[in-house]
Design an enzyme around this catalytic site. Sequence first.
Site, PDB file in Angstrom:
ATOM      1  N   ASP A  38      27.321  37.321  38.970  1.00 32.55           N
ATOM      2  CA  ASP A  38      28.433  37.263  39.940  1.00 32.55           C
ATOM      3  C   ASP A  38      29.233  35.989  39.695  1.00 32.55           C
ATOM      4  O   ASP A  38      28.727  35.029  39.107  1.00 32.55           O
ATOM      5  CB  ASP A  38      27.846  37.269  41.372  1.00 32.55           C
ATOM      6  CG  ASP A  38      28.834  37.746  42.429  1.00 32.55           C
ATOM      7  OD1 ASP A  38      29.940  37.178  42.530  1.00 32.55           O
ATOM      8  OD2 ASP A  38      28.490  38.687  43.175  1.00 32.55           O
ATOM      9  N   ASP A  68      31.827  36.302  35.194  1.00 37.44           N
ATOM     10  CA  ASP A  68      33.090  36.964  35.545  1.00 37.44           C
ATOM     11  C   ASP A  68      33.136  38.221  34.689  1.00 37.44           C
ATOM     12  O   ASP A  68      33.231  38.135  33.461  1.00 37.44           O
ATOM     13  CB  ASP A  68      34.278  36.041  35.241  1.00 37.44           C
ATOM     14  CG  ASP A  68      35.619  36.697  35.558  1.00 37.44           C
ATOM     15  OD1 ASP A  68      35.687  37.946  35.639  1.00 37.44           O
ATOM     16  OD2 ASP A  68      36.607  35.970  35.719  1.00 37.44           O
ATOM     17  N   VAL A  69      33.075  39.381  35.326  1.00 35.32           N
ATOM     18  CA  VAL A  69      32.911  40.629  34.565  1.00 35.32           C
ATOM     19  C   VAL A  69      34.082  40.934  33.632  1.00 35.32           C
ATOM     20  O   VAL A  69      33.967  41.773  32.750  1.00 35.32           O
ATOM     21  CB  VAL A  69      32.665  41.850  35.494  1.00 35.32           C
ATOM     22  CG1 VAL A  69      31.315  41.746  36.181  1.00 35.32           C
ATOM     23  CG2 VAL A  69      33.804  42.033  36.490  1.00 35.32           C
ATOM     24  N   SER A 148      34.716  54.851  43.800  1.00 35.08           N
ATOM     25  CA  SER A 148      35.089  54.843  45.218  1.00 35.08           C
ATOM     26  C   SER A 148      35.643  56.223  45.557  1.00 35.08           C
ATOM     27  O   SER A 148      36.029  56.980  44.654  1.00 35.08           O
ATOM     28  CB  SER A 148      36.185  53.781  45.442  1.00 35.08           C
ATOM     29  OG  SER A 148      36.774  53.922  46.716  1.00 35.08           O
ATOM     30  N   TYR A 161      44.315  50.011  42.984  1.00 34.71           N
ATOM     31  CA  TYR A 161      42.881  50.237  43.238  1.00 34.71           C
ATOM     32  C   TYR A 161      42.493  51.681  42.895  1.00 34.71           C
ATOM     33  O   TYR A 161      41.490  51.914  42.208  1.00 34.71           O
ATOM     34  CB  TYR A 161      42.566  49.911  44.700  1.00 34.71           C
ATOM     35  CG  TYR A 161      41.096  49.946  45.048  1.00 34.71           C
ATOM     36  CD1 TYR A 161      40.223  48.956  44.602  1.00 34.71           C
ATOM     37  CD2 TYR A 161      40.574  50.966  45.847  1.00 34.71           C
ATOM     38  CE1 TYR A 161      38.866  48.983  44.937  1.00 34.71           C
ATOM     39  CE2 TYR A 161      39.230  50.995  46.187  1.00 34.71           C
ATOM     40  CZ  TYR A 161      38.378  50.006  45.737  1.00 34.71           C
ATOM     41  OH  TYR A 161      37.036  50.032  46.065  1.00 34.71           O
ATOM     42  N   LYS A 165      39.815  52.901  40.045  1.00 33.81           N
ATOM     43  CA  LYS A 165      38.587  53.636  40.372  1.00 33.81           C
ATOM     44  C   LYS A 165      38.584  55.032  39.746  1.00 33.81           C
ATOM     45  O   LYS A 165      37.522  55.578  39.419  1.00 33.81           O
ATOM     46  CB  LYS A 165      38.402  53.698  41.887  1.00 33.81           C
ATOM     47  CG  LYS A 165      38.110  52.322  42.516  1.00 33.81           C
ATOM     48  CD  LYS A 165      36.847  51.697  41.934  1.00 33.81           C
ATOM     49  CE  LYS A 165      36.441  50.423  42.637  1.00 33.81           C
ATOM     50  NZ  LYS A 165      35.208  49.836  42.089  1.00 33.81           N
TER      51      LYS A 165
HETATM   52  P1  NAD Z   1      32.165  42.613  48.260  1.00 30.89           P
HETATM   53  O1  NAD Z   1      33.477  41.938  48.136  1.00 30.89           O
HETATM   54  O2  NAD Z   1      31.379  42.531  49.517  1.00 30.89           O
HETATM   55  O3  NAD Z   1      31.218  42.152  47.061  1.00 30.89           O
HETATM   56  C1  NAD Z   1      31.731  42.136  45.763  1.00 30.89           C
HETATM   57  C2  NAD Z   1      30.956  41.132  44.936  1.00 30.89           C
HETATM   58  O4  NAD Z   1      31.564  41.141  43.629  1.00 30.89           O
HETATM   59  C3  NAD Z   1      31.066  39.701  45.471  1.00 30.89           C
HETATM   60  O5  NAD Z   1      29.807  39.058  45.433  1.00 30.89           O
HETATM   61  C4  NAD Z   1      32.040  39.037  44.504  1.00 30.89           C
HETATM   62  O6  NAD Z   1      31.803  37.638  44.338  1.00 30.89           O
HETATM   63  C5  NAD Z   1      31.769  39.808  43.221  1.00 30.89           C
HETATM   64  N1  NAD Z   1      32.883  39.743  42.277  1.00 30.89           N
HETATM   65  C6  NAD Z   1      34.220  39.846  42.521  1.00 30.89           C
HETATM   66  N2  NAD Z   1      34.907  39.670  41.387  1.00 30.89           N
HETATM   67  C7  NAD Z   1      34.013  39.467  40.409  1.00 30.89           C
HETATM   68  C8  NAD Z   1      34.108  39.232  39.021  1.00 30.89           C
HETATM   69  N3  NAD Z   1      35.304  39.123  38.411  1.00 30.89           N
HETATM   70  N4  NAD Z   1      32.971  39.091  38.302  1.00 30.89           N
HETATM   71  C9  NAD Z   1      31.750  39.152  38.913  1.00 30.89           C
HETATM   72  N5  NAD Z   1      31.592  39.350  40.224  1.00 30.89           N
HETATM   73  C10 NAD Z   1      32.717  39.517  40.964  1.00 30.89           C
HETATM   74  O7  NAD Z   1      32.471  44.156  47.912  1.00 30.89           O
HETATM   75  P2  NAD Z   1      31.592  45.473  48.156  1.00 30.89           P
HETATM   76  O8  NAD Z   1      32.169  46.182  49.324  1.00 30.89           O
HETATM   77  O9  NAD Z   1      30.164  45.162  48.117  1.00 30.89           O
HETATM   78  O10 NAD Z   1      32.029  46.328  46.868  1.00 30.89           O
HETATM   79  C11 NAD Z   1      31.147  46.556  45.774  1.00 30.89           C
HETATM   80  C12 NAD Z   1      31.732  47.672  44.928  1.00 30.89           C
HETATM   81  O11 NAD Z   1      31.818  48.869  45.721  1.00 30.89           O
HETATM   82  C13 NAD Z   1      33.142  47.400  44.423  1.00 30.89           C
HETATM   83  O12 NAD Z   1      33.288  47.910  43.115  1.00 30.89           O
HETATM   84  C14 NAD Z   1      34.008  48.184  45.397  1.00 30.89           C
HETATM   85  O13 NAD Z   1      35.267  48.519  44.845  1.00 30.89           O
HETATM   86  C15 NAD Z   1      33.141  49.377  45.661  1.00 30.89           C
HETATM   87  N6  NAD Z   1      33.459  50.082  46.904  1.00 30.89           N
HETATM   88  C16 NAD Z   1      33.343  49.451  48.112  1.00 30.89           C
HETATM   89  C17 NAD Z   1      33.684  50.159  49.269  1.00 30.89           C
HETATM   90  C18 NAD Z   1      33.608  49.546  50.657  1.00 30.89           C
HETATM   91  O14 NAD Z   1      34.034  50.216  51.620  1.00 30.89           O
HETATM   92  N7  NAD Z   1      33.108  48.331  50.824  1.00 30.89           N
HETATM   93  C19 NAD Z   1      34.119  51.496  49.180  1.00 30.89           C
HETATM   94  C20 NAD Z   1      34.205  52.083  47.921  1.00 30.89           C
HETATM   95  C21 NAD Z   1      33.866  51.376  46.783  1.00 30.89           C
END
Ligand code: NAD
Length: 259
Positions: A38, A68-69, A148, A161, A165
């Site tokens: 992360d 950083d991915v 998503s 977005y 996705k």
């Molecule tokens: P979040 O923001 O709570 O957590 C995301 C994590 O990714 C954080 O720890 C952040 O530091 C890390 N991150 C961000 N950019 C990064 C990078 N460049 N390199 C490495 N780490 C990085 O988000 P979440 O809700 O847990 O989302 C996780 C995944 O699920 C994402 O891909 C998101 O698009 C997807 N998603 C979430 C939801 C929702 O409703 N929360 C719905 C559909 C899909």
Amino acid sequence: MRELLTDETAVVTGGASGIGRAISLLFAEEGCDVVVADVQEEPREGDEPTHERIEAETDASAAFVECDVSRYDDHLDAMDVADEFGGVDVMVNNAGIFRAETFLDEDDEVFDRTMDVNVRGVYYGARAAANRMVEDGGDGGSIINLSSVAGLRGSADFVSYCTSKGAVRLMTYALAARLGPEGVRVNAVHPGLIETAMTTDDVPIFGTDAEDAYTQSIPSRRSGTPEDVADVALYLASDLSGYVNGESLSVDGGMANTQ
Ligand code: NAD
């Protein structure tokens, strides 16, 4: 006690917070060593870092690696740490960002960063992990990509977005075709509305007037939890899904197919 991932090692991008954190914690409870990859160590929602909690509360090992991915070399660093636990078996490409945009008067910043993290990050993560999974007669593995409901349908305020996705969904199918013969399964998960920092801070839905209307529009009449998504990730990581490949699974209380 179930131990569906005994002797396995997982790399979870974005594993510090939210859904990635829940996946990391559940995998560790199932006997899996976890590399949390992360940009930040502290959970966005507070509390102690994921890897410290795993070490304190489970028999599994865990480590944090700054990653950083959008940078391939950072993924290689994560794979090197996984090698210390026996090598990556499960790759969870979970890190993602979610930004609202107006589109008509937008500059390139939202599009560029969204594609860099959500698409390039998954592509690099899959490539780095797959190389380790197949090299030296490796015994394959499972790659899980976080898409998503926004990867299944369009949404007016989130053009970048949705684009990202949708790309993850198609990338998953292409990767399944490419890597299946190598013994690597690749599947996607499509969460609906899940309560994390993403949906309370970045694009606030929880804690706003809109929350109730969103929730009531979902057939299951509730939003999802990170643990709901983690359960599906566990299924896709484990042998329970040994013949599931190139699939995309919604975890959305029925949202995507009914609205
Ligand atoms: P979040 O923001 O709570 O957590 C995301 C994590 O990714 C954080 O720890 C952040 O530091 C890390 N991150 C961000 N950019 C990064 C990078 N460049 N390199 C490495 N780490 C990085 O988000 P979440 O809700 O847990 O989302 C996780 C995944 O699920 C994402 O891909 C998101 O698009 C997807 N998603 C979430 C939801 C929702 O409703 N929360 C719905 C559909 C899909």
